[in-house]
Design a protein around this motif. Sequence first.
Motif, PDB file in Angstrom:
ATOM      1  N   CYS A  50       0.924  -1.262   0.071  1.00 46.84           N
ATOM      2  CA  CYS A  50      -0.084   0.129  -0.003  1.00 46.84           C
ATOM      3  C   CYS A  50       1.087   1.101   0.115  1.00 46.84           C
ATOM      4  CB  CYS A  50      -1.225  -0.122   1.236  1.00 46.84           C
ATOM      5  SG  CYS A  50      -0.350   0.481   2.728  1.00 46.84           S
ATOM      6  N   GLY A  51       2.182   1.075   0.610  1.00 40.44           N
ATOM      7  CA  GLY A  51       3.052   2.389   0.576  1.00 40.44           C
ATOM      8  C   GLY A  51       2.768   3.090   1.552  1.00 40.44           C
ATOM      9  N   CYS A  75       3.535   3.083   4.935  1.00 35.60           N
ATOM     10  CA  CYS A  75       4.672   3.188   5.600  1.00 35.60           C
ATOM     11  C   CYS A  75       5.902   3.780   4.979  1.00 35.60           C
ATOM     12  CB  CYS A  75       4.913   1.727   6.338  1.00 35.60           C
ATOM     13  SG  CYS A  75       5.460   0.859   4.968  1.00 35.60           S
ATOM     14  N   PHE A  76       6.127   3.684   3.801  1.00 37.54           N
ATOM     15  CA  PHE A  76       7.507   3.592   3.171  1.00 37.54           C
ATOM     16  C   PHE A  76       8.181   5.156   3.330  1.00 37.54           C
ATOM     17  CE2 PHE A  76       6.544  -0.585   1.574  1.00 37.54           C
ATOM     18  CZ  PHE A  76       7.837  -1.029   1.666  1.00 37.54           C
ATOM     19  N   CYS A 134       5.041  -1.712   9.456  1.00 36.70           N
ATOM     20  CA  CYS A 134       4.326  -1.886   8.037  1.00 36.70           C
ATOM     21  C   CYS A 134       3.191  -2.957   8.370  1.00 36.70           C
ATOM     22  CB  CYS A 134       5.383  -2.316   7.072  1.00 36.70           C
ATOM     23  SG  CYS A 134       4.436  -2.584   5.523  1.00 36.70           S
ATOM     24  N   ARG A 135       2.167  -2.502   7.826  1.00 38.32           N
ATOM     25  CA  ARG A 135       1.035  -3.525   8.018  1.00 38.32           C
ATOM     26  C   ARG A 135       0.719  -4.551   6.948  1.00 38.32           C
ATOM     27  NH1 ARG A 135      -1.480  -6.522  11.719  1.00 38.32           N
ATOM     28  NH2 ARG A 135      -3.516  -6.346  12.196  1.00 38.32           N
ATOM     29  N   CYS A 136       1.438  -4.200   5.804  1.00 44.53           N
ATOM     30  CA  CYS A 136       1.227  -4.967   4.443  1.00 44.53           C
ATOM     31  C   CYS A 136       2.274  -5.941   4.168  1.00 44.53           C
ATOM     32  CB  CYS A 136       1.127  -4.047   3.274  1.00 44.53           C
ATOM     33  SG  CYS A 136       0.025  -2.807   3.517  1.00 44.53           S
ATOM     34  N   PHE A 165      -3.145   1.308   7.478  1.00 48.70           N
ATOM     35  CA  PHE A 165      -2.212   2.754   7.846  1.00 48.70           C
ATOM     36  C   PHE A 165      -3.059   3.825   7.360  1.00 48.70           C
ATOM     37  CE2 PHE A 165       2.426   2.132   9.049  1.00 48.70           C
ATOM     38  CZ  PHE A 165       1.925   0.888   9.943  1.00 48.70           C
TER      39      PHE A 165
HETATM   40  S1  FES Z   1       3.038  -1.212   2.666  1.00 53.34           S
HETATM   41 FE1  FES Z   1       1.121  -0.823   3.655  1.00 53.34          FE
HETATM   42  S2  FES Z   1       1.784  -0.113   5.567  1.00 53.34           S
HETATM   43 FE2  FES Z   1       3.896  -0.655   4.813  1.00 53.34          FE
END
Ligand code: FES
Lengths: 151, 789
Positions: free
Chosen positions: A98-99, A101-102, A133-135, B200
């Motif tokens: 999802c991006g 946290c990046f 990071c949740r993903c 998030f």
């Molecule tokens: S890529 Fe989704 S929270 Fe890290």
Amino acid sequence: MPIDMIVNGEAKQSAADPMTPLVDVLRDEFHLTGAKPVCREGFCGACTVLVDGEPRAACLTPAGLAQGREIGTVEGLSAGGRLNPVQASLVEHDAVQCGMCFPGMVVTLTHFLAQTPRPSRDQVRAALTGNACRCTGYERIVAAALDVAGA
Amino acid sequence: MSITTPVDAVMEFRRRDAGDKLTGRTRYTIDRGAPGMLHAAVLRAEVASGRLVKLDTSKAAALPGVRAIATAADAPGRVGIGIADHALFAQDRVRYVGEPLAAVAADTLEQAQAALEAIEVEIAPLPAVLTMQDALAPNAPLIHPEWQDYEVLLEGGARAGNVAWEATAVRGDVDAAFARPDVRIVESTFRVGRQNHMAFEPRAAVARYEEGRFHIETSTQVPWTVRNATAGFLGVPASQVRVTVPPVGGAFGLKFDIAIEPFAALLAKLSGRSVRLVNSREEEMLTCLFRENAEIRIRSAVTPEGEIAGREAVVLMDCGAYGGEQIFLTTMTAHTLGGNYRVGASRLVSRAIYTNTAPNGAFRACNGVYNTFALERHTDEIAAALGMDPLEFRRRNVLGDGDLGATGQKFEAEVLRPMLERMEALRAAAPPRRPDDGRLYGRATTVGTWFVFTGPSAATVNMNADASATLVTSGVEIGSGSMMQGLPQIVAATLGIRPEDVVVRQADTDAAGYDVGVGGGRQTVSLGAASLQAAQEVRGKLLAVAARMLDASPGDLVMQDGRIEIAGPNGAGFSIAEVAARAQALNGPVAGTGASARKGVPSLPGCAVGHFIDALDIPVFAVHDCEVAVDPETGHVEVLAYRVVQDVGRALNRSAIGGQIQGGVVQGLGYALHEEVSIDADGRIRQNGFETYRVPLASDVVPVEVELYEGAPSLGPFGIKGAGEVPILNVGASVACAVANATGARVQELPLTPPRVLALLLGRQPELAFPHILPAWDDNLLRPHGAQP
Ligand code: FES
Ligand code: FES
């Protein structure tokens, strides 16, 4: 009193109340929406920016503390639109989901690898404990960081 | 005509959105704003149950900067799944802590929040029912006293009082199986807590009201549900709502339902301005559509040889204050608890129960996760009772070619058995290390059955004269890779162009046709099938034009590497751009459309009652193996190794699937070990942020060893199956079985937090007792299976 700071090398002035979290000033006033306010309690690391070169949670940093300092955000790490080695390695490892946290991950890892050019796997994992990071389940992020380090 | 072979679509194509996501340029819904935009906030109830006596907004409306206030009077409709039981605002009655009472839009967020403070609210408390046990007690207060008046959207489920929905699946004569002289009965009970998605990006929306229509930009997985449900709440035609979806910052099922969009829409209409509404993290925690807590009793009649002659189960799922997704999920018990193994006769009931707690929802592999936990632990208890090796028991009993599922579905092909063999080979390659460090070591191999949620999807492919193609769907980019990898690969392979040259349009309900939404592993399957069909139409049109240009027959042409040529060495041909430009000049721009729908594999007549799906169109299987070490001093469980053999049908992008598996397993480890949600005596969720709800961190996880099992039958395009949802399916099961094996304790609950593990080790964990699950299976039913409503 306005707050003066250097953001990604540019002089900026904010009219915000000095207690406003820096992340909100960056996002709402300067339109730098890279840093993400995910938890607002210093836990997730998604809002990480550099304050005078040190990684800080921008959600817990009052804007007033930025007075006279250099702030570096993720937007400042890819000069001329070119990915830095950490970013390029994360692309290569197909690490991004999802991006969200990046932006924080990239700031943390870029700083960490500059300080610790030859880290062990455990050192990378320890360096990432402030960035949730949740993903992704982290593994590719760790591998990408080790790759940059040529480990 | 030459056809695309599946192999053409198999690529290691990297996500095109990674660069923007890594440089902070991606603009998620929370990053969107416009000059003059208002900020909204929602007033939420502080009590779990009560009668709304007074809600006076007049003082708040007079405050500076306040532009609009919306209340129940503005949103008369009710929506839901199966039953329309849910209004946008509490109407006369409050049913959970956090239930919306009013929404305010103001020039600044501070002003909106000040206005919330100024709204005068009086709620006369009513007794709150916080647990399923209390909800099912005789004479329990009714959470929806008017339940009989709600519109029923799907016939068949039994309902009464606090039972929102009851679904049953009965096949064969279970009483006879249990009465056989050669069987013994094994009974197990299990309980699991809730799981928070912790996406998030919180739920967020920006709404405008323009030209008599709503336009909502939102962080959702289900643009069409948002469109239709917003219209339903507000009592306007659905065609008046347009939904567009920027990149979504994490979802996992949390965003598989309508959320805060109607508040923003209403306020936009009332104020005439655009309105931004973003949940705070605390609101996200308080009103998370959690994976539900559940209670399960399962009994099996097994022969000494390990044949499962009969099985029965009762599954109680807490839906919280409103039915929501749990109503649908009652169906899934038949396919998860009723999956994995060949069973002679079975009867299963799953019941969605109302409580005065925050409504639950969908979460990656939904109730499959805990049904698999229950079934696999039960399986180990059976094996132990028989004195049989648990792996040997599984080898004998897993579903194979021609075996029947719980609703009478006939499974095709041997899949689980060869997958078990692959896992054994993986295990053998890396024998466990068990140092003598005082810790207790254990391991377990488990199996799981899940499915791809098929259903309607639409796609249009526009072929541009420069040989790029534009794919228009209602698919949403949630990070899974389907929109960035799977779908462009399918279109590119069909058209002989590069995936980089397939432009994927962001979801927009004004531009693309209906879609059920992104979730249930359906995105690459259902949207993929529609996209493939659309691309094939384009391909046919281009080949026809090229055939005329080359004076050849379309069947003699190949379409690859950006060219259409006569097959064979040195075949004459044209670039696709030349053909597309010619086609455009001759007949107008080239486009194709595609649509896919649920196939609807039937169940045996009479097997399934109150079910939303009779049988699985595309079953998906998984075999997991986990090694743990348990510290007897602290109760801490360390996962030492984790292996997955996953049935993927065909892997279009191995890298993308590998990323989903690592991520899904780690979410499952959180669920299994430390993600805990509790509800206090007042009905409030205790965990209010990242500090109190502990998600896995980099230091907690192991690299997951992955093997993709290809070749199982699938109705998906090119034989693919959804791969992103299933990785979490058996994680709770594997960890629980491994901990039980390590400690010798009877593991009946998740998560296995250190205090719970210590209590197990010290024999201080009381056996689970569910007085509200009645001893005789039939006594748990509102009406006998098959009886007329
Ligand atoms: S890529 Fe989704 S929270 Fe890290
Ligand atoms: S938002 Fe600052 S650490 Fe999470």
